[in-house]
Design a protein around this motif. Structure first.
Motif, PDB file in Angstrom:
ATOM      1  N   ALA A  77       0.837  -1.207   0.000  1.00  0.00           N
ATOM      2  CA  ALA A  77       0.000   0.000   0.000  1.00  0.00           C
ATOM      3  C   ALA A  77       0.870   1.254   0.000  1.00  0.00           C
ATOM      4  CB  ALA A  77      -0.924  -0.013   1.214  1.00  0.00           C
ATOM      5  N   LYS A  78       1.906   1.253   0.851  1.00  0.00           N
ATOM      6  CA  LYS A  78       2.742   2.461   0.945  1.00  0.00           C
ATOM      7  C   LYS A  78       3.546   2.704  -0.330  1.00  0.00           C
ATOM      8  CE  LYS A  78       3.311   2.803   5.923  1.00  0.00           C
ATOM      9  NZ  LYS A  78       4.198   3.256   6.997  1.00  0.00           N
ATOM     10  N   SER A  79       4.059   1.629  -0.914  1.00  0.00           N
ATOM     11  CA  SER A  79       4.827   1.793  -2.157  1.00  0.00           C
ATOM     12  C   SER A  79       3.942   2.370  -3.252  1.00  0.00           C
ATOM     13  CB  SER A  79       5.388   0.445  -2.633  1.00  0.00           C
ATOM     14  OG  SER A  79       6.294  -0.068  -1.682  1.00  0.00           O
ATOM     15  N   THR A  80       2.686   1.930  -3.282  1.00  0.00           N
ATOM     16  CA  THR A  80       1.767   2.452  -4.291  1.00  0.00           C
ATOM     17  C   THR A  80       1.549   3.948  -4.065  1.00  0.00           C
ATOM     18  OG1 THR A  80       0.705   0.296  -4.358  1.00  0.00           O
ATOM     19  CG2 THR A  80      -0.502   2.109  -5.365  1.00  0.00           C
ATOM     20  N   GLY A  81       1.437   4.340  -2.791  1.00  0.00           N
ATOM     21  CA  GLY A  81       1.250   5.754  -2.469  1.00  0.00           C
ATOM     22  C   GLY A  81       2.436   6.593  -2.899  1.00  0.00           C
ATOM     23  N   LEU A  82       3.612   6.059  -2.638  1.00  0.00           N
ATOM     24  CA  LEU A  82       4.835   6.757  -3.038  1.00  0.00           C
ATOM     25  C   LEU A  82       4.873   6.911  -4.560  1.00  0.00           C
ATOM     26  CD1 LEU A  82       7.249   7.700  -1.408  1.00  0.00           C
ATOM     27  CD2 LEU A  82       8.306   5.474  -1.747  1.00  0.00           C
ATOM     28  N   GLY A  83       4.502   5.838  -5.246  1.00  0.00           N
ATOM     29  CA  GLY A  83       4.471   5.861  -6.714  1.00  0.00           C
ATOM     30  C   GLY A  83       3.489   6.897  -7.231  1.00  0.00           C
ATOM     31  N   LEU A  84       2.352   7.013  -6.582  1.00  0.00           N
ATOM     32  CA  LEU A  84       1.338   7.982  -7.004  1.00  0.00           C
ATOM     33  C   LEU A  84       1.893   9.403  -6.930  1.00  0.00           C
ATOM     34  CD1 LEU A  84      -1.525   8.816  -7.748  1.00  0.00           C
ATOM     35  CD2 LEU A  84      -2.228   8.390  -5.389  1.00  0.00           C
ATOM     36  N   ALA A  85       2.547   9.709  -5.814  1.00  0.00           N
ATOM     37  CA  ALA A  85       3.101  11.055  -5.643  1.00  0.00           C
ATOM     38  C   ALA A  85       4.193  11.330  -6.687  1.00  0.00           C
ATOM     39  CB  ALA A  85       3.664  11.199  -4.231  1.00  0.00           C
ATOM     40  N   GLU A  86       5.062  10.347  -6.886  1.00  0.00           N
ATOM     41  CA  GLU A  86       6.180  10.539  -7.819  1.00  0.00           C
ATOM     42  C   GLU A  86       5.709  10.630  -9.270  1.00  0.00           C
ATOM     43  OE1 GLU A  86       9.780  10.421  -7.278  1.00  0.00           O
ATOM     44  OE2 GLU A  86       9.087  11.080  -5.315  1.00  0.00           O
ATOM     45  N   LEU A  87       4.779   9.758  -9.631  1.00  0.00           N
ATOM     46  CA  LEU A  87       4.335   9.727 -11.032  1.00  0.00           C
ATOM     47  C   LEU A  87       3.547  10.983 -11.399  1.00  0.00           C
ATOM     48  CD1 LEU A  87       3.504   5.930 -11.365  1.00  0.00           C
ATOM     49  CD2 LEU A  87       5.250   7.178 -12.657  1.00  0.00           C
ATOM     50  N   ALA A  88       2.873  11.567 -10.423  1.00  0.00           N
ATOM     51  CA  ALA A  88       2.165  12.826 -10.704  1.00  0.00           C
ATOM     52  C   ALA A  88       3.170  13.881 -11.173  1.00  0.00           C
ATOM     53  CB  ALA A  88       1.416  13.297  -9.457  1.00  0.00           C
ATOM     54  N   THR A  89       4.305  13.947 -10.498  1.00  0.00           N
ATOM     55  CA  THR A  89       5.342  14.910 -10.896  1.00  0.00           C
ATOM     56  C   THR A  89       5.898  14.563 -12.278  1.00  0.00           C
ATOM     57  OG1 THR A  89       5.922  15.137  -8.574  1.00  0.00           O
ATOM     58  CG2 THR A  89       7.528  15.962 -10.165  1.00  0.00           C
ATOM     59  N   VAL A  90       6.139  13.276 -12.496  1.00  0.00           N
ATOM     60  CA  VAL A  90       6.682  12.843 -13.791  1.00  0.00           C
ATOM     61  C   VAL A  90       5.724  13.217 -14.922  1.00  0.00           C
ATOM     62  CG1 VAL A  90       7.209  10.788 -15.185  1.00  0.00           C
ATOM     63  CG2 VAL A  90       8.107  10.978 -12.859  1.00  0.00           C
ATOM     64  N   PHE A  91       4.438  12.944 -14.739  1.00  0.00           N
ATOM     65  CA  PHE A  91       3.477  13.256 -15.805  1.00  0.00           C
ATOM     66  C   PHE A  91       3.364  14.777 -15.994  1.00  0.00           C
ATOM     67  CE2 PHE A  91       1.002   9.107 -14.680  1.00  0.00           C
ATOM     68  CZ  PHE A  91       1.994   8.363 -15.285  1.00  0.00           C
ATOM     69  N   ASP A  92       3.455  15.503 -14.898  1.00  0.00           N
ATOM     70  CA  ASP A  92       3.392  16.965 -14.986  1.00  0.00           C
ATOM     71  C   ASP A  92       4.565  17.497 -15.816  1.00  0.00           C
ATOM     72  OD1 ASP A  92       2.216  19.446 -14.359  1.00  0.00           O
ATOM     73  OD2 ASP A  92       3.728  19.769 -12.804  1.00  0.00           O
ATOM     74  N   ASN A  93       5.720  16.862 -15.661  1.00  0.00           N
ATOM     75  CA  ASN A  93       6.890  17.308 -16.414  1.00  0.00           C
ATOM     76  C   ASN A  93       6.859  16.859 -17.873  1.00  0.00           C
ATOM     77  OD1 ASN A  93       7.997  18.580 -14.215  1.00  0.00           O
ATOM     78  ND2 ASN A  93       9.152  16.791 -13.550  1.00  0.00           N
ATOM     79  N   LEU A  94       6.462  15.615 -18.089  1.00  0.00           N
ATOM     80  CA  LEU A  94       6.525  15.065 -19.456  1.00  0.00           C
ATOM     81  C   LEU A  94       5.329  15.477 -20.320  1.00  0.00           C
ATOM     82  CD1 LEU A  94       7.754  11.380 -18.798  1.00  0.00           C
ATOM     83  CD2 LEU A  94       9.124  13.308 -19.581  1.00  0.00           C
ATOM     84  N   LYS A  95       4.244  15.856 -19.677  1.00  0.00           N
ATOM     85  CA  LYS A  95       3.030  16.285 -20.384  1.00  0.00           C
ATOM     86  C   LYS A  95       2.599  15.334 -21.516  1.00  0.00           C
ATOM     87  CE  LYS A  95       2.911  20.821 -18.691  1.00  0.00           C
ATOM     88  NZ  LYS A  95       3.429  20.303 -17.441  1.00  0.00           N
ATOM     89  N   PRO A  96       2.386  14.053 -21.195  1.00  0.00           N
ATOM     90  CA  PRO A  96       1.980  13.117 -22.243  1.00  0.00           C
ATOM     91  C   PRO A  96       0.549  13.357 -22.722  1.00  0.00           C
ATOM     92  CG  PRO A  96       1.914  12.058 -20.091  1.00  0.00           C
ATOM     93  CD  PRO A  96       2.481  13.431 -19.871  1.00  0.00           C
ATOM     94  N   ASP A  97       0.249  12.906 -23.962  1.00  0.00           N
ATOM     95  CA  ASP A  97      -1.128  12.953 -24.463  1.00  0.00           C
ATOM     96  C   ASP A  97      -1.900  11.723 -24.020  1.00  0.00           C
ATOM     97  OD1 ASP A  97      -0.906  15.385 -26.084  1.00  0.00           O
ATOM     98  OD2 ASP A  97       0.565  14.208 -27.195  1.00  0.00           O
ATOM     99  N   ALA A  98      -1.165  10.666 -23.683  1.00  0.00           N
ATOM    100  CA  ALA A  98      -1.811   9.458 -23.160  1.00  0.00           C
ATOM    101  C   ALA A  98      -0.794   8.739 -22.285  1.00  0.00           C
ATOM    102  CB  ALA A  98      -2.255   8.543 -24.289  1.00  0.00           C
ATOM    103  N   VAL A  99      -1.308   8.038 -21.252  1.00  0.00           N
ATOM    104  CA  VAL A  99      -0.453   7.208 -20.405  1.00  0.00           C
ATOM    105  C   VAL A  99      -0.868   5.759 -20.606  1.00  0.00           C
ATOM    106  CG1 VAL A  99      -0.058   6.532 -17.983  1.00  0.00           C
ATOM    107  CG2 VAL A  99       0.122   8.931 -18.660  1.00  0.00           C
ATOM    108  N   VAL A 100       0.128   4.871 -20.708  1.00  0.00           N
ATOM    109  CA  VAL A 100      -0.176   3.449 -20.880  1.00  0.00           C
ATOM    110  C   VAL A 100       0.216   2.694 -19.614  1.00  0.00           C
ATOM    111  CG1 VAL A 100       0.351   1.353 -22.195  1.00  0.00           C
ATOM    112  CG2 VAL A 100       0.239   3.571 -23.364  1.00  0.00           C
ATOM    113  N   THR A 101      -0.722   1.908 -19.077  1.00  0.00           N
ATOM    114  CA  THR A 101      -0.414   1.061 -17.932  1.00  0.00           C
ATOM    115  C   THR A 101      -0.688  -0.394 -18.310  1.00  0.00           C
ATOM    116  OG1 THR A 101      -0.664   0.785 -15.550  1.00  0.00           O
ATOM    117  CG2 THR A 101      -2.684   1.226 -16.767  1.00  0.00           C
ATOM    118  N   ILE A 102       0.117  -1.281 -17.719  1.00  0.00           N
ATOM    119  CA  ILE A 102       0.086  -2.682 -18.157  1.00  0.00           C
ATOM    120  C   ILE A 102      -0.479  -3.583 -17.067  1.00  0.00           C
ATOM    121  CG2 ILE A 102       1.525  -4.589 -19.032  1.00  0.00           C
ATOM    122  CD1 ILE A 102       3.594  -1.930 -19.349  1.00  0.00           C
TER     123      ILE A 102
END
Ligand code: UDP
Length: 385
Positions: A77-102
């Motif tokens: 649960a905690k690792s997922t939370g950490l990932g959520l916080a980090e990925l928000a910053t990554v997406f904010d920086n990269l500004k993708p038109d779509a995100v792919v999750t597997i």
């Protein structure tokens, strides 16, 4: 206009499930690939998938460290939370038109939630399947967060539509792991002994010239406290059978600590002269090893997906793959040394292989890239019923 497509790879299994699509997205004239490698894919203990990804020619835009030590329910649960916080910053920086999750690993929730909350269209690969473990909940939850569903089979497509998703957002592309399986079958025959020399690993020198089996068994998160007992049943069956064995370490999941401890303790107490252990083989190498084996044992999805296509006999243990559409290559058994042992023997003696192409025919990578390039990317949706 070129679409920026950000793919988040969080673990070894996710990489082999997306590799051909990564190449097809990178090479597509209307798409630009942004590659994020995260979680256990960055960790040495889990085989450093990141090195394989780079060696295979992909350039990585961002790395996200997010796994907390402990491999239990709290750290999932905690690792997922950490990932959520980090990925928000990554997406904010990269500004993708779509995100792919597997697929359905626990930490992929972080990718899905970050994209959905940031109004970035989310593409989900491998929705609509059925399994055991926490994966089942994660997979269907991500379906509800996703805007475009690229699924492996007609049956999976039907299930996604029955979950209230619009038909025209669901495309049957097949699974990219089958593209690799096809490549592996079509490749020139290779010496498995030489191939394995590149990996080292630990354990005895095993003579594989007269056949061998492959073992890959993960903890089941919903039964995580039993992980050590479960792996012990398999270890006893493998010791008693005395077949030359190539054993792969489990993925990072709640309980993998118990699985690994079980293996280490057993190894110390019993000389396993016929077993060699590896952390991670490259996807194509791993498939060649499977094709040349007498069968796989454990609860990996590779036994159900790629091996149904390859016709490699499989002993599938316990509930982790329960409900997943399967081919004739699989024998299902419980966590029981006698049942496991008997099934290994039965597979060892099999002379014929049957192929059941349930998860695609080997063209998924291009189908996925085309679907992402062509789809109308929207973030609004309603239940269809
Ligand atoms: N895999 C790989 N190298 C390995 C072990 C596994 O490339 O050393 C690939 C395998 O071919 C399959 C995927 O990882 O496509 C699934 O493996 P795993 O059992 O790790 O995960 P699961 O899907 O069962 O969670």
């Amino acid at each position: 206009m070129t679409r920026k497509v950000c793919v988040v790879v969080t673990a070894r299994p996710s990489y082999s499930r997306i590799r051909t699509a990564l190449a097809a997205i990178r090479d597509h004239k209307d798409l630009e690939l942004q590659l994020v490698v995260a979680a256990s894919a960055l960790l040495d203990r889990y085989g450093n998938a990141v090195n394989v990804i780079e060696e295979e020619g992909f350039s990585i835009d961002r790395q996200v460290y997010m796994i907390l030590e402990g491999e239990n329910l709290v750290t999932s649960a905690k690792s997922t939370g950490l990932g959520l916080a980090e990925l928000a910053t990554v997406f904010d920086n990269l500004k993708p038109d779509a995100v792919v999750t597997i697929a359905d690993r626990f930490e992929t929730m972080a990718t899905a939630v970050a994209a959905a909350y940031m109004n970035i269209p989310l593409v989900h690969i491998q929705g609509g399947e059925i399994t055991g473990s926490i994966d089942e909940k994660v997979r269907h939850a991500i379906t509800k967060l996703a805007d475009l569903h690229l699924v492996s089979s007609e049956r999976a497509a039907e299930r996604v539509v029955r979950m209230g998703e619009e038909q025209d957002r669901v495309h049957v592309t097949g699974c990219p792991s089958i593209d690799l399986a096809r490549e592996a079958i079509e490749a020139e025959p290779r010496s498995i002994g030489k191939l394995l020399d590149n990996y080292g690993g630990v354990g005895s020198d095993v003579d594989i010239s007269n056949g061998y089996i492959v073992v890959l068994q993960h903890p089941v998160t919903t039964e995580y406290q039993a992980a050590r007992d479960h792996i012990t049943e398999t270890l006893v069956a493998v010791r008693e059978g005395q077949y030359p064995t190539l054993w792969l370490w489990p993925n990072v999941d709640a309980g993998s600590d118990g699985t690994s401890k079980g293996i280490r303790t057993f190894r110390e107490a019993h000389a396993l002269k016929h077993v060699h252990f590896y952390k991670n083989l490259k996807p194509l190498d791993f498939l060649s090893v499977l094709i040349n084996s007498r069968g796989i044992v454990g609860n990996s999805s590779v036994a159900i997906r790629e091996c149904s296509y390859l016709g490699v006999p499989a002993v599938n243990i316990g509930s982790r793959q329960q409900g997943r559409d399967r081919g004739r290559n699989v024998i299902d058994v419980g966590y029981d040394r006698a049942e496991i042992g008997a099934a290994i023997k039965q597979n060892w003696e099999k002379s014929e292989r049957v192929s059941d192409p349930i998860y695609g025919n080997g063209n998924a990578g291009h189908a996925i890239a085309d679907a992402i390039a062509r789809a109308e990317l929207k973030i609004e949706k309603r239940l269809t019923y």
